[in-house]
Write a protein that holds these residues in place. Structure first.
Motif: not given
Lengths: 204, 208
Positions: B28-44
Motif C-alpha cells: 500500500l505504501v509503495e502504491r500510494w507514497q507519491q500521491p500522499v507526498i504530492r498532496f502534503v507537499y502542496r501545503s508544506l
C-alpha cells in the motif's frame, strides 16, 4: 456572433480528459487536428468551441492550460528510494501489528463474527474501564448519603423518644440542645444503658 | 501463480493490513507514497518535510487499519487522514513558529542568504529562473485557503472525483466545484505575470 464563454467555469469538467491525456482535447473539443500540447487556434483561426457549441475565449483557455502546466511543473519531487522500507520499519517498531497478539491478546486469533466482537470489545475496553470506575464511584457516593440519612433518622427517633419521655415527666419544653442533631451525633448516637434505664423509669 | 498477476485492490490490501500483514502494508505504501507526498507537499512545500509527514500518514493508516470500512474508498480514507495530519502540522507551526539555527543572518539585512535547489539538468540561469518560478507557484498554492487548496490539489494532481473530494471535505459536490473554481481563479490572478514565461514543461499525460 456568439460571445466566447469564460472557460474557467467548465475547465474542471472537460479538462479532466486533457490532464489525463486520454481525451484528444484539440480534436474533440477545439475542432482542430493539432497537438494536444498546443490546443489554441492559429492567428485568425476560429475560436475553440465546447461540445455544446459554445465558444471559448482562447486567451482564457491558454491561461487555464498555462496554470495546469505550472502546477504540474511545481509538483513534489519523487519519494526517496527507501521510503517504503523506512515506513514499514517505523510501523513495526512504533506500534504492534494491528491484529497481533500484542494489541488484543490471543483473541486476535479468532476469526469471523466472534473474533470481530471480541476485538471490538477489547478495543473499547479502556473506555469501558473508565465508565466502570465512574459508576462505582457514583454508587459509593450515593451509598454514603443513604447511610448518613439513615443515621439521622435513627437519631431523630431517639430524640423524639426522649422528648416524649420529658413530656411524660411534666416538662413542657424540649431542651434546645435536643434539637441540635449534629451536637447529639457528636455525643454519640446510641444512648448509654443507664440513660435508657432512667428514661424507662421516668416514662413509667 | 496466476493469482499473483491479478492486481490486488486497496480494500483487499487493507483487509490484510487489518490482520497485521506487513507485506500488504508495504505494498500500500509503495502504491500510494507519491500521491500522499504530492498532496502534503502542496501545503508544506519542502520535500523532506513532506516525506516525514507522509510517513506519519502511513503510520496512522497502520494504527487505525481496524477502523477502515471496506464500504469507503481507500483513497478517501487515506486523503482524509493526510488532510487532518497536514492541518495539525500547519496549526502546530502557527502555534510554535520555528526559526532555522543553521543559517544565522542579520535581521537588518534586506537580502538574507537563500538556499537554491540544485537542478543539474538545466543551465545556471535557467535553473535559477525555473526554481524561482516553482517557488512562486508552490507559495501561491500553499497560501490558498485550506479547503480550496485541498479540493484543487486532489482534483488537479490526483484526479480524484468531485464526489470523493466532497466526502473528504465534508461538503456538497456543488461546493467542491466552487472551491476548485475559486482556487484556480486565485492562482491565475496571483501567477498571471509568470504563467506565460515559457519556462514550464509541456503538458504531459499523467502517469498513474
Amino acid at each position: 456572433m456568439k460571445k466566447p464563454r469564460d472557460p474557467s467555469h467548465i475547465v474542471p469538467a472537460w479538462l479532466e480528459g486533457v490532464w489525463s491525456g486520454v481525451v484528444p482535447a484539440t480534436a474533440r473539443h477545439l475542432g482542430r487536428s493539432s497537438s494536444p500540447h498546443n490546443p489554441l487556434p492559429e492567428n485568425g483561426g476560429p475560436s475553440p468551441s465546447l461540445p455544446d457549441g459554445e465558444l471559448v475565449d482562447p486567451v482564457l483557455l491558454e491561461e487555464e492550460l498555462a496554470l495546469n502546466r505550472a502546477l504540474r511543473a511545481a509538483s513534489a519531487p519523487p519519494a526517496s528510494s527507501n521510503f517504503t522500507r523506512r515506513v514499514s520499519d517505523a510501523a513495526i517498531t512504533e506500534s504492534p501489528l494491528p491484529g497481533s497478539h500484542g494489541s488484543i491478546g490471543w483473541f486476535g486469533e479468532f476469526s469471523g463474527a466472534v473474533g470481530a466482537r471480541l476485538r471490538t470489545f477489547f478495543r473499547i475496553l479502556p473506555t469501558a474501564r473508565a465508565v466502570g470506575f465512574a459508576s462505582v464511584g457514583l454508587l459509593m457516593i450515593l451509598a454514603w448519603f443513604q447511610w448518613q440519612g439513615q443515621q439521622r433518622t435513627r437519631l431523630a427517633q431517639s430524640v423524639a423518644a426522649m422528648a416524649h419521655s420529658a413530656q411524660a415527666t411534666g416538662s413542657t419544653h424540649l431542651p434546645a440542645y435536643l434539637r441540635d442533631f449534629d451536637a447529639i451525633q457528636g455525643v454519640g448516637a446510641a444512648p448509654r444503658p443507664d440513660d435508657v434505664a432512667l428514661l424507662t423509669a421516668l416514662s413509667q | 501463480m496466476a493469482e499473483s498477476s491479478i492486481p490486488t485492490t486497496d480494500a483487499a490490501l487493507m483487509e490484510r493490513v487489518r490482520r497485521g500483514d506487513a507485506n500488504a502494508f508495504a505494498e500500500l505504501v509503495e502504491r500510494w507514497q507519491q500521491p500522499v507526498i504530492r498532496f502534503v507537499y502542496r501545503s508544506l512545500p519542502d520535500a523532506t518535510e513532506a516525506e516525514d509527514l507522509a510517513q506519519a500518514v502511513f503510520l496512522q493508516i497502520w494504527k487505525t487499519a481496524a477502523r477502515y470500512q471496506a464500504t469507503a474508498k481507500f483513497s478517501t480514507f487515506l486523503f482524509t487522514i493526510a488532510r487532518n495530519l497536514t492541518l495539525n502540522e500547519i496549526r502546530r507551526r502557527v502555534r510554535h513558529p520555528a526559526s532555522s539555527l543553521d543559517v544565522p543572518h542579520d535581521e537588518a539585512d534586506p537580502y538574507p542568504p537563500q538556499q537554491i535547489k540544485d537542478s543539474t539538468a538545466l543551465s545556471g540561469v535557467q535553473a535559477l529562473t525555473r526554481t524561482e518560478l516553482i517557488s512562486l507557484v508552490n507559495a501561491a498554492v500553499a497560501e490558498l485557503p485550506e479547503k480550496q487548496r485541498t479540493a484543487l490539489v486532489l482534483c488537479q494532481d490526483e484526479e480524484v472525483s468531485y464526489e470523493e473530494i466532497a466526502e473528504i471535505l465534508s461538503c456538497s459536490v456543488q461546493a467542491t466545484k466552487s472551491l476548485i473554481h475559486r482556487g484556480r481563479e486565485t492562482l491565475k490572478s496571483r501567477l498571471k505575470p509568470y504563467l506565460h514565461s515559457g519556462e514550464w514543461e509541456p503538458l504531459k499525460p499523467a502517469i498513474r
